[in-house]
Design an enzyme around this catalytic site. Structure first.
Site, PDB file in Angstrom:
ATOM      1  CB  CYS A 182       0.162   6.830  10.691  1.00  0.00           C
ATOM      2  SG  CYS A 182      -1.213   7.004   9.533  1.00  0.00           S
ATOM      3  CB  CYS A 204      -0.899   0.000   1.223  1.00  0.00           C
ATOM      4  SG  CYS A 204      -1.919  -1.487   1.377  1.00  0.00           S
ATOM      5  N   PRO A 231       2.087   7.856  -0.677  1.00  0.00           N
ATOM      6  CG  PRO A 231       2.865   9.962   0.032  1.00  0.00           C
ATOM      7  CD  PRO A 231       2.251   8.672   0.551  1.00  0.00           C
ATOM      8  N   GLY A 232       4.557   7.206  -1.705  1.00  0.00           N
ATOM      9  CA  GLY A 232       5.838   6.712  -2.199  1.00  0.00           C
ATOM     10  C   GLY A 232       7.038   7.056  -1.346  1.00  0.00           C
ATOM     11  N   GLY A 233       6.817   7.639  -0.174  1.00  0.00           N
ATOM     12  CA  GLY A 233       7.940   7.982   0.703  1.00  0.00           C
ATOM     13  C   GLY A 233       8.733   6.765   1.121  1.00  0.00           C
ATOM     14  CE  LYS A 234       5.767   4.403   6.112  1.00  0.00           C
ATOM     15  NZ  LYS A 234       4.830   5.465   5.665  1.00  0.00           N
TER      16      LYS A 234
END
Length: 470
Positions: free
Chosen positions: A373, A242, A245-248
């Protein structure tokens, strides 16, 4: 000190949260009075921003020291020569910490007012300027260039385009309007830029709007911990189930030195485009992003995999990150949540569906990291207890680095199991006033300790798959 009211929740949601934070195990360990004190602190801290802004350095393109120097110069420009410390986190070498100054109490409020929505207000408290789509109301005669006071409509009662608003509003600071009231409410859809440039925010926090965009990624501290815990290695095949927005996703690729394959899934096409944009901006080529529902990512027929696209054959991945959709009750600052209890409780079944798929897609010996979170027991420790019972082949693993506290009592997990979890708990300490003087007097160790403690609510669990499920 509390300058805002505690987070506003529906009574049914507040009671649900309270039941979790005052369960039998906690009451037995802490006593009723201490449990109540911690729960009240949670509600108050959730409405205030964390003590630090956290950014992750894109180590694929530059060294941490180089970016740290560039950022220090940028902050001096933003704050007219005011010297803000930029700290490198000792346990997360690619993470930089910038202290947030505030709350500042001697800001004179202007007669001209701008009312913004609660989401926009939260962004302002973390250093953003006010963008036009977030503006709900503006004073009747407001012109471009006017000094204005900005307020958050935390209960969502202000009508779009109103000329004044006497309802519940929270002062966020002062700024200069970039546009007139007439221009803001002209109805032109292309108006998406800055509407108010903040000059005196209640919380002084750097703006990262177009600041070193290829070198820095704005990310909450626990979110940066997750990818380090996953510990991806060059050449591996990794799934971010999941991903938006692509940070991880981009962090995983950078930690692998962009060698290997990182598959990122999200079921909303606009969010998938954002993942692709971030990968391109950060110069990462190992990421493949697909618009696909993670609950359907397992290929049920055993026909050969088709070109690496979803759905995937069982036991295809070396490591999987499930940063699960959740109730988001750990996000800060959050002054009001209008969700019903039904909405808050709706995530546990979805998380279990995704977790089941993740276990099937993981190779024997592979690592699965589950994170949220949120602060609810049901979405965190209860999910771990369920997973260990539902999948006997899974074992809970020690996490490195261990930056957060241990897991919360109440789900029947053993003390040893709780130590293998990481819970970042906003109730762990009282939110403190911070000014430049107190920063200069504090040691680096004390500042890092504060950054670790006073952040968003977050949860991490790490599992190893000891045997095949096939």
């Amino acid at each position: 000190m509390s300058v805002f009211p505690k987070i506003s929740l529906r009574l049914e949601v507040e009671n649900y949260l309270k039941a979790g934070f005052m369960n039998k195990e906690i009451l037995s360990a802490l006593g009723k009075q201490e449990a109540e004190r911690r729960f009240e602190m949670l509600l108050h801290n959730l409405s205030h921003p964390p003590s630090f802004t956290t950014v992750r350095v894109n180590t694929h393109l530059a060294s941490v020291q180089h970016v740290k120097n560039l950022l220090f110069d940028e902050l001096q420009k933003q704050f007219n020569g005011l010297s803000f410390p930029v700290l490198q986190h000792p346990d997360l070498q690619d993470v930089l910490l910038i202290p947030v100054i505030g709350p500042r109490k001697n800001i004179k409020q202007q007669t001209c007012e701008v009312i913004v929505g609660a989401q926009c207000g939260s962004a302002v408290l973390r250093g953003a300027h006010v963008y036009v789509p977030g503006i709900v109301s503006a004073s009747k005669f407001m012109k471009g260039g006017d000094d204005v006071s900005v307020y958050s409509d935390i209960k969502g009662k202000c009508k779009k385009g109103a000329k004044e608003f006497d309802g519940t509003k929270i002062f966020l600071g002062n700024g200069i309007s970039e546009l007139s009231r007439k221009e803001i409410f002209s109805g032109l859809p292309e108006l998406k830029g800055v509407g108010v440039r903040m000059t005196e925010p209640v919380y002084l926090s750097p703006s990262f709007d177009n600041v070193l965009p290829s070198y820095l990624f704005l990310q909450n501290l626990p979110s940066a911990v997750v990818s380090h815990v996953l510990d991806p290695q060059p050449g591996e095949k990794i799934l971010d189930l999941c991903a938006a927005p692509g940070g991880k996703t981009t962090h995983i690729a950078a930690l692998m030195h962009d060698q290997g394959e990182v598959i990122a899934l999200d079921k909303i096409s606009k969010k998938v485009e954002k993942i692709k944009q971030n990968a391109l901006l950060l110069g990462l080529n190992s990421i493949r992003a697909f618009c696909f529902d993670g609950t359907k990512a397992l290929k049920l027929d055993m026909v050969k995999d088709t070109d690496g696209e979803p759905p995937f054959l069982p036991e295809s991945f070396d490591r999987i990150l499930l940063d699960a959709p959740c109730s988001g009750m750990g996000q800060r600052p959050n002054m009001a949540c209008t969700w019903t209890l039904k909405e808050v409780m709706s995530y546990q079944p979805l998380q279990r569906k995704l977790f089941t798929v993740a276990v099937e897609l993981l190779k024997p010996g592979g690592m699965l990291v589950y994170s949220t979170c949120t602060v609810t027991l049901a979405e965190n420790e209860e999910q771990v207890a369920w997973a260990l019972e539902a999948f006997p082949g899974l074992q809970l693993q020690h996490q490195d680095p261990q930056v957060g506290g241990e897991g919360m009592l109440g789900a029947g997990l053993s003390p040893e199991q709780l130590k293998r979890l990481q819970r970042f708990d906003p109730s762990a300490m009282r939110s403190l006033d911070r000014d430049i003087g107190s920063l200069r007097d504090a040691s680096i160790e004390d500042l890092v300790w504060l950054a670790n403690k006073d952040c968003i609510g977050f949860f991490i669990a790490k599992f190893v798959k000891c045997k095949s499920t096939q």
